[in-house]
Design a protein around this motif. Structure first.
Motif, mmCIF file in Angstrom:
data_model
loop_
_atom_site.group_PDB
_atom_site.id
_atom_site.type_symbol
_atom_site.label_atom_id
_atom_site.label_comp_id
_atom_site.label_asym_id
_atom_site.label_seq_id
_atom_site.Cartn_x
_atom_site.Cartn_y
_atom_site.Cartn_z
ATOM 1 N N SER A 65 0.855 -1.181 0.000
ATOM 2 C CA SER A 65 0.000 0.000 0.000
ATOM 3 C C SER A 65 0.893 1.233 0.000
ATOM 4 N N ALA A 72 -1.006 -6.228 -0.461
ATOM 5 C CA ALA A 72 -1.994 -6.967 -1.255
ATOM 6 C C ALA A 72 -1.285 -8.102 -1.989
ATOM 7 N N ARG A 113 -5.570 -8.736 1.226
ATOM 8 C CA ARG A 113 -4.504 -7.934 1.834
ATOM 9 C C ARG A 113 -4.391 -8.262 3.313
ATOM 10 N N ILE A 124 -10.179 -8.508 -1.330
ATOM 11 C CA ILE A 124 -10.361 -7.283 -2.102
ATOM 12 C C ILE A 124 -11.231 -7.608 -3.300
ATOM 13 N N PRO A 133 -1.431 -7.640 -8.815
ATOM 14 C CA PRO A 133 -1.917 -6.341 -8.346
ATOM 15 C C PRO A 133 -0.784 -5.335 -8.178
ATOM 16 N N ASP A 134 -1.115 -4.062 -8.333
ATOM 17 C CA ASP A 134 -0.187 -2.977 -8.017
ATOM 18 C C ASP A 134 -0.991 -1.869 -7.351
ATOM 19 N N TRP A 135 -0.530 -1.429 -6.162
ATOM 20 C CA TRP A 135 -1.308 -0.535 -5.296
ATOM 21 C C TRP A 135 -0.827 0.899 -5.466
ATOM 22 N N HIS A 136 -1.776 1.803 -5.677
ATOM 23 C CA HIS A 136 -1.513 3.220 -5.897
ATOM 24 C C HIS A 136 -2.476 4.012 -5.032
ATOM 25 N N ILE A 140 -6.158 0.011 -6.804
ATOM 26 C CA ILE A 140 -5.349 -1.181 -7.061
ATOM 27 C C ILE A 140 -5.640 -1.653 -8.480
ATOM 28 N N TYR A 142 -5.020 -4.415 -11.474
ATOM 29 C CA TYR A 142 -4.646 -5.825 -11.519
ATOM 30 C C TYR A 142 -5.034 -6.423 -12.865
ATOM 31 N N GLN A 152 -10.565 -1.153 -5.301
ATOM 32 C CA GLN A 152 -10.178 -0.408 -4.108
ATOM 33 C C GLN A 152 -10.181 -1.344 -2.908
ATOM 34 N N ASP A 153 -9.373 -1.034 -1.917
ATOM 35 C CA ASP A 153 -9.408 -1.768 -0.651
ATOM 36 C C ASP A 153 -10.488 -1.148 0.226
#
Length: 221
Positions: A65, A72, A113, A124, A133-136, A140, A142, A152-153
């Motif tokens: 995160s 995640a 996560r 999620i 996944p890649d969290w921004h 997220i 994916y 989103q989380d």
């Protein structure tokens, strides 16, 4: 897993495992292992203080995160039937006419996560076969069998499509920016593309030289 020093060229083995991901502050490494030690692991960026924080069924692709407090990852949560068209792609619907495919049963993967201590586990929202996944700060991104998605989380959220083509894979979101890069199947080879987070401005970043088609994959900022 190895650490390579860009300045000195020094190479250091950190641990055994797969899919290493450095924390936002650069101090901690997340990675995964399968087999009898399956789970999500953390260690110092030099390999110190290695520990398993969460056991999961065939985990992959841990992603931090933005605040460095959660991780995640993708994990196996069942099975599903799909149509294998090659290149690691298995479609949940029959492919278009002219494309050969074999119907198979594959492991179904979802996203989840945990916090850095292995607590606060939560699934999620994601489509079936969710991986990479890649969290921004904006969400997220994916990969799924239906193309690239953004979620989103957040409880009750609905995942939304970014690019609805199965040939787009392994997304990576620009830190502090809006571009997402990924690999795309272009005929018999893979190339790197970029797109804005709203799906606009899709553009190729690599092109094969005439007469030679290398595979360009797994982009990272």
């Amino acid at each position: 897993i190895y650490r390579y020093d860009l300045e000195t060229g020094g190479l250091q083995q950190i641990s055994s495992g797969a899919d290493p991901a450095i924390s936002p502050d650069g101090q901690t490494l997340a990675f995964v292992r399968g087999g009898g030690e399956a789970g999500v692991y953390l260690a110092g960026s030099d390999g110190s203080n290695e520990r398993r924080i969460f056991g999961a069924n065939t985990p992959s692709a841990p992603a931090w995160s933005p605040d460095g407090q959660f991780i995640a990852f993708s994990y196996v949560n069942g099975t599903y039937d799909c149509y294998d068209v090659g290149f690691g792609i298995c479609l949940t619907e029959p492919p278009p006419p002219g494309i050969e495919a074999t119907q198979v049963t594959r492991q179904r993967r979802g996203l989840a996560r945990v916090d850095v201590n292995g607590g606060n586990f939560a699934d999620i929202a994601s489509l079936e076969n969710a991986i990479a996944p890649d969290w921004h700060a904006w969400g997220i991104v994916y990969q799924s069998a239906a193309g690239l998605q953004i979620t989103q989380d957040t409880p009750g959220v609905t995942t939304r499509p970014l690019l609805n083509e199965y040939r787009f894979q392994d997304p990576n979101w620009q830190p502090g920016g809006g571009r997402i890069i990924f690999q795309s199947q272009e005929g018999s080879h893979w190339e790197i593309f970029g797109v804005n987070a709203d799906g606009s401005a899709l553009a190729a970043l690599t092109r094969p030289p005439v007469g030679f088609q290398p595979h360009n994959v797994t982009p990272a900022w």
